[in-house]
Design an enzyme around this catalytic site. Structure first.
Site, short mmCIF file in Angstrom:
data_model
loop_
_atom_site.label_atom_id
_atom_site.label_comp_id
_atom_site.label_asym_id
_atom_site.label_seq_id
_atom_site.Cartn_x
_atom_site.Cartn_y
_atom_site.Cartn_z
CG ASP A 33 2.62 -18.56 -50.32
OD1 ASP A 33 3.63 -18.63 -49.59
OD2 ASP A 33 1.45 -18.76 -49.91
CG ASP A 35 2.93 -23.53 -46.14
OD1 ASP A 35 2.86 -24.73 -45.90
OD2 ASP A 35 3.96 -22.85 -45.96
CG ASP A 255 -2.52 -18.62 -49.57
OD1 ASP A 255 -1.35 -18.18 -49.59
OD2 ASP A 255 -3.04 -19.09 -48.55
#
Length: 368
Positions: A33, A35, A255
């Protein structure tokens, strides 16, 4: 909490650097991922670029799977370069804008158009696969009264409403999206790029995510959108269609427990959770049924190879990223299918018994 594994209780054991290297050594592909994992806004997470550089130098395939629909694949390659990450080709980028365009190309009849609540990047990905579209950019209500709003012209070619990140989202767009969906009924597709409710920025701040906009359209239309982004496995299927990857030798790094980790688990990947984005330590504790991680856990992201790993196992009764009831820094609870090495005695910190139930999964605190 006593349990039996192979006839006796399994102990929590410290994960040494050698075991950490073994986890990475068993993988040939890593899906990242972006961001909150590689960067926050325009600032790279400390050590992330150097870590990916080492992984690339070791021959690992690096791909990027992001729910953010505000950039094209080409724009992501440019951002990776600008922030010092290893060079990437567009084919290594799987953003929700690209995946949404790919889905609509397969789902829509020839010549059908999409009404888009989204960014120029989303429009560009649609153009790249030949899907006509309208809607990006600011929009005003077509008149002063609700009767005017309900009679604005509709494009007869529109057969889908696509919702992505849209800084110009407005009541006028919501009205138009609803009217297309009511006119077309089940023949008009409702597609969302993702359900992320917040986008992390520098300094721990954030802004509302696409999920807020998708929910508004779903509420107005009283129907559920098909989501192309994580945790839907459609995004992983897009990766598989491009690269011949083995899920058992692939790590998903993210995250968010509810998107990145959930998709990885549903696709049979090893999953690695960072705490530099949306998911907080308190939320991780919540997944443990109220048992707490030890408060002395400090920076888990000196670089991306120092973080929590949820190692999937798919044997007997095992499923999903089940966190352990009792954890402390640097400790590992080993599932019998994934123990990184022979059992060794380990000191138990005060107040933590260190025993776990049979078939619980690995939770690694990877060290350098």
């Amino acid at each position: 909490m006593a349990a039996m594994a192979g006839g006796g209780p399994r102990q929590c054991r410290r994960l040494e650097a050698e075991a950490a290297r073994a986890v990475l050594g068993a993988a040939d592909t890593l899906l990242f991922d972006c961001d909150g994992v590689l960067w926050r806004g325009e600032a790279a997470v400390g050590g992330a670029a150097a870590t990916l550089g080492r992984l690339a130098a070791a021959g690992k395939r690096l791909c990027y799977v992001t729910n953010n629909s505000s950039r094209t694949r080409v724009a992501y390659t440019e951002k990776l370069r600008r922030l010092g990450f290893p060079p990437a080709e567009p084919r290594h980028i799987f953003g929700s804008a690209f995946c949404a365009a790919r889905y609509l190309r397969q789902a829509l009849p020839p010549g059908a158009a999409a009404y888009v609540l989204g960014s120029p990047a989303l429009a560009a990905e649609l153009e790249a696969v030949g899907i006509p579209h309208l809607g990006p950019g600011p929009a005003a209500l077509p008149g002063p009264a609700p009767a005017d709003w309900a009679q604005a012209p509709l494009d007869p070619a529109v057969r889908a409403v696509l919702v992505g990140f849209d800084e110009h989202f407005s009541y006028a767009k919501l009205c138009q999206a609803l009217r297309y969906l009511l006119r077309g009924g089940s023949d008009c597709l409702l597609v969302g790029t993702n359900r992320d409710h917040r986008l992390p920025l520098e300094g721990g701040t954030g802004i509302p995510g696409t999920g807020c906009l998708v929910k508004a359209v779903e509420t107005a239309a009283q129907r559920e959108a098909f989501i192309v982004g994580k945790p839907n496995r459609y995004m992983f299927d897009c990766v598989v269609s491009e690269f011949n990857i083995d899920p058992a030798r692939t790590i998903m790094v993210g995250d968010r427990l509810d998107t990145d980790i959930l998709m990885g688990n549903s696709c049979g990947l090893t999953t690695l959770l960072t705490l530099t984005g949306v998911t907080t330590l308190d939320e991780v504790k919540g997944q443990e049924g109220g048992s707490a991680l030890h408060s002395s856990i400090q920076d888990l992201l000196d670089h991306l190879v120092r973080c929590l790993v949820f190692c999937n196992c798919w044997h007997q009764r095992c499923w999903g990223p089940q966190l352990l009831p009792q954890l402390c820094p640097g400790w590992l609870a080993a599932c019998p299918a994934h123990a990184p090495g022979p059992a060794r005695p380990a000191e138990e910190p005060d107040g933590l018994g260190g025993q776990v139930q049979e078939h619980h999964h690995l939770l690694h605190n990877l060290a350098e």
